[in-house]
Design an enzyme around this catalytic site. Structure first.
Site, PDB file in Angstrom:
ATOM      1  N   HIS A   1      50.785 -43.470 -58.750  1.00 30.94           N
ATOM      2  CA  HIS A   1      49.520 -42.868 -58.311  1.00 30.94           C
ATOM      3  C   HIS A   1      48.381 -43.851 -58.638  1.00 30.94           C
ATOM      4  O   HIS A   1      47.570 -43.617 -59.527  1.00 30.94           O
ATOM      5  CB  HIS A   1      49.325 -41.531 -59.033  1.00 30.94           C
ATOM      6  CG  HIS A   1      48.343 -40.612 -58.386  1.00 30.94           C
ATOM      7  ND1 HIS A   1      47.649 -40.938 -57.237  1.00 30.94           N
ATOM      8  CD2 HIS A   1      47.907 -39.366 -58.738  1.00 30.94           C
ATOM      9  CE1 HIS A   1      46.851 -39.932 -56.903  1.00 30.94           C
ATOM     10  NE2 HIS A   1      46.989 -38.982 -57.795  1.00 30.94           N
TER      11      HIS A   1
ATOM     12  N   ASP B   1      50.203 -34.976 -68.154  1.00 31.03           N
ATOM     13  CA  ASP B   1      50.345 -34.524 -66.765  1.00 31.03           C
ATOM     14  C   ASP B   1      51.387 -33.409 -66.755  1.00 31.03           C
ATOM     15  O   ASP B   1      52.065 -33.173 -67.762  1.00 31.03           O
ATOM     16  CB  ASP B   1      50.769 -35.717 -65.881  1.00 31.03           C
ATOM     17  CG  ASP B   1      50.769 -35.392 -64.387  1.00 31.03           C
ATOM     18  OD1 ASP B   1      50.149 -34.387 -63.983  1.00 31.03           O
ATOM     19  OD2 ASP B   1      51.414 -36.138 -63.625  1.00 31.03           O
TER      20      ASP B   1
ATOM     21  N   ARG C   1      37.333 -40.408 -59.022  1.00 34.16           N
ATOM     22  CA  ARG C   1      38.215 -40.657 -57.885  1.00 34.16           C
ATOM     23  C   ARG C   1      37.389 -41.104 -56.681  1.00 34.16           C
ATOM     24  O   ARG C   1      37.753 -42.028 -55.963  1.00 34.16           O
ATOM     25  CB  ARG C   1      39.015 -39.395 -57.510  1.00 34.16           C
ATOM     26  CG  ARG C   1      40.029 -38.919 -58.542  1.00 34.16           C
ATOM     27  CD  ARG C   1      41.191 -39.891 -58.658  1.00 34.16           C
ATOM     28  NE  ARG C   1      41.860 -40.116 -57.400  1.00 34.16           N
ATOM     29  CZ  ARG C   1      42.807 -39.331 -56.873  1.00 34.16           C
ATOM     30  NH1 ARG C   1      43.224 -38.286 -57.547  1.00 34.16           N
ATOM     31  NH2 ARG C   1      43.373 -39.622 -55.715  1.00 34.16           N
TER      32      ARG C   1
ATOM     33  N   GLN D   1      44.540 -42.756 -58.700  1.00 37.59           N
ATOM     34  CA  GLN D   1      44.194 -41.937 -59.860  1.00 37.59           C
ATOM     35  C   GLN D   1      43.975 -42.819 -61.086  1.00 37.59           C
ATOM     36  O   GLN D   1      43.004 -42.649 -61.826  1.00 37.59           O
ATOM     37  CB  GLN D   1      45.309 -40.923 -60.141  1.00 37.59           C
ATOM     38  CG  GLN D   1      45.054 -40.066 -61.353  1.00 37.59           C
ATOM     39  CD  GLN D   1      43.894 -39.101 -61.174  1.00 37.59           C
ATOM     40  OE1 GLN D   1      43.851 -38.365 -60.207  1.00 37.59           O
ATOM     41  NE2 GLN D   1      42.933 -39.114 -62.094  1.00 37.59           N
TER      42      GLN D   1
ATOM     43  N   ARG E   1      50.011 -39.971 -48.734  1.00 36.49           N
ATOM     44  CA  ARG E   1      50.617 -39.290 -49.891  1.00 36.49           C
ATOM     45  C   ARG E   1      51.980 -38.792 -49.437  1.00 36.49           C
ATOM     46  O   ARG E   1      52.073 -37.989 -48.504  1.00 36.49           O
ATOM     47  CB  ARG E   1      49.736 -38.125 -50.348  1.00 36.49           C
ATOM     48  CG  ARG E   1      50.461 -37.186 -51.292  1.00 36.49           C
ATOM     49  CD  ARG E   1      49.565 -36.206 -51.986  1.00 36.49           C
ATOM     50  NE  ARG E   1      48.748 -36.863 -52.979  1.00 36.49           N
ATOM     51  CZ  ARG E   1      48.072 -36.221 -53.935  1.00 36.49           C
ATOM     52  NH1 ARG E   1      48.115 -34.894 -54.002  1.00 36.49           N
ATOM     53  NH2 ARG E   1      47.357 -36.880 -54.814  1.00 36.49           N
TER      54      ARG E   1
ATOM     55  N   CYS F   1      44.939 -35.874 -64.907  1.00 36.73           N
ATOM     56  CA  CYS F   1      44.657 -36.160 -63.491  1.00 36.73           C
ATOM     57  C   CYS F   1      44.368 -34.881 -62.708  1.00 36.73           C
ATOM     58  O   CYS F   1      43.734 -34.937 -61.658  1.00 36.73           O
ATOM     59  CB  CYS F   1      45.812 -36.925 -62.875  1.00 36.73           C
ATOM     60  SG  CYS F   1      47.376 -36.019 -62.853  1.00 36.73           S
TER      61      CYS F   1
END
Ligand code: CP
Ligand code: NVA
Length: 302
Positions: free
Chosen positions: A129, A219, A288, A132, A102, A260
């Site tokens: 991402h 988001d 996830r 996700q 990440r 998310c």
């Protein structure tokens, strides 16, 4: 599949393979069936940004598959003192079996894959991402029984989540509509990709995007690394780019809401809408684990 760097690299068949395996692993997990297919394998996890879900689900996922995960913060690694990514990639390739990273720049993830010789999994960059969105697609399919032909809508900042949702949704045959403020559009490479699809639309009006939606995503207005822009962004997004009950009125009946996480109640989503859709949102978070176990199995298995 050697790496998971971005969804743009995957075919529809590869995404479907991940989702099918994730469903199987979830079913088995719920029924106490274990597969130690990654016995003796080690995943290095490099986090240059904070994480709750990604860190815990990858670490648990490796353990459940019989392997182990090492948490590597840049403060501990020599990367933090400037060691070149190409050297780090070549050294880690001698010790471990895969890296989840990440970070900020997508180039760093691509460089790890270029210079190392082990699978690289993108755990979020400023650009995308993918882990996700695999979990998101899995969740929508679980609730709705299919993806093809459903309308996915995204309201908010054209960020890493938006980029991956557009690519993942379109590759899986969904109608994708996105509403962002002017100047906060998704990445130009993603818009270039989406040009080939008649069923993609990018607008400024959230109500236009949400019309007849089967699932609405949102988001945060300011992502990790954009903390200094938070006040300026709030002025642009506030009162317009929010998922709330009024917006859901123009969507299809039974429209799902996905986030998310972490969420900022009262900003991109109201507390009322968040709580009404909490089961869907926390199933999304749970998925996830299952989706990433599928990615790990496909990338790291001998
Ligand atoms: N959604 C997500 O990636 O959460 P974390 O930042 O907690 O990993
Ligand atoms: N867009 C958010 C996603 C967090 C999971 C961020 O990058 O901070």
């Amino acid at each position: 599949m050697k790496h998971l760097l971005k969804l743009l690299d995957l075919s529809t068949a590869e995404i479907k393979e991940i989702l099918d395996l994730a469903d199987k692993l979830k079913y088995e997990n719920k029924n106490g069936i274990e597969h130690h297919i990654l016995k003796g394998k080690t995943l290095g996890m490099v986090f240059e940004k904070s994480s709750t879900r990604t860190r815990v689900s990858f670490e648990t996922g490796m353990y459940q598959l019989g392997g182990q995960a090492l948490f590597l913060s840049p403060r501990d690694l020599q990367i933090g003192r400037g060691e070149a990514i190409e050297d780090t990639a070549r050294v880690l390739s001698r010790y471990i079996d895969g890296i989840m990273i990440r970070t900020f720049e997508q180039k760093e993830v691509e460089d790890l894959a270029k210079f190392g010789s082990i699978p690289i999994i993108n755990g979020l960059t400023d650009f995308c991402h993918p882990c996700q969105v695999l979990a998101d697609l899995m969740t929508v399919r679980e609730y709705k029984g299919k993806l093809e032909g459903l309308k996915m809508c995204y309201i908010g900042d054209g960020n890493n989540m938006t980029n991956s949702l557009i690519v993942g949704g379109l590759k899986m045959g969904m109608i994708v509509s996105v509403a962002t403020p002017k100047g906060y559009e998704p990445d130009s490479t993603v818009l270039e990709f989406a040009k080939a699809y008649d069923c993609f639309s990018l607008v400024n009006d959230p109500f236009e995007a949400a019309k007849d939606a089967d699932v609405i995503f949102t988001d945060v207005w300011a992502s990790m690394g954009q903390e200094e822009e938070a006040n300026e962004r709030r002025k642009v997004f506030e009162g317009v780019y929010q998922v709330n009950e009024e917006l859901l009125n123009v969507a299809n009946e039974g429209c799902m809401v996905q986030h998310c996480l972490p969420a900022h109640r009262g900003e991109e989503i109201t507390a009322e809408t968040f709580e009404k859709h909490a089961d869907e949102i926390f199933d999304e978070a749970e998925n996830r684990l299952h989706a990433q176990k599928a990615v790990l199995a496909l990338c790291l298995k001998d």
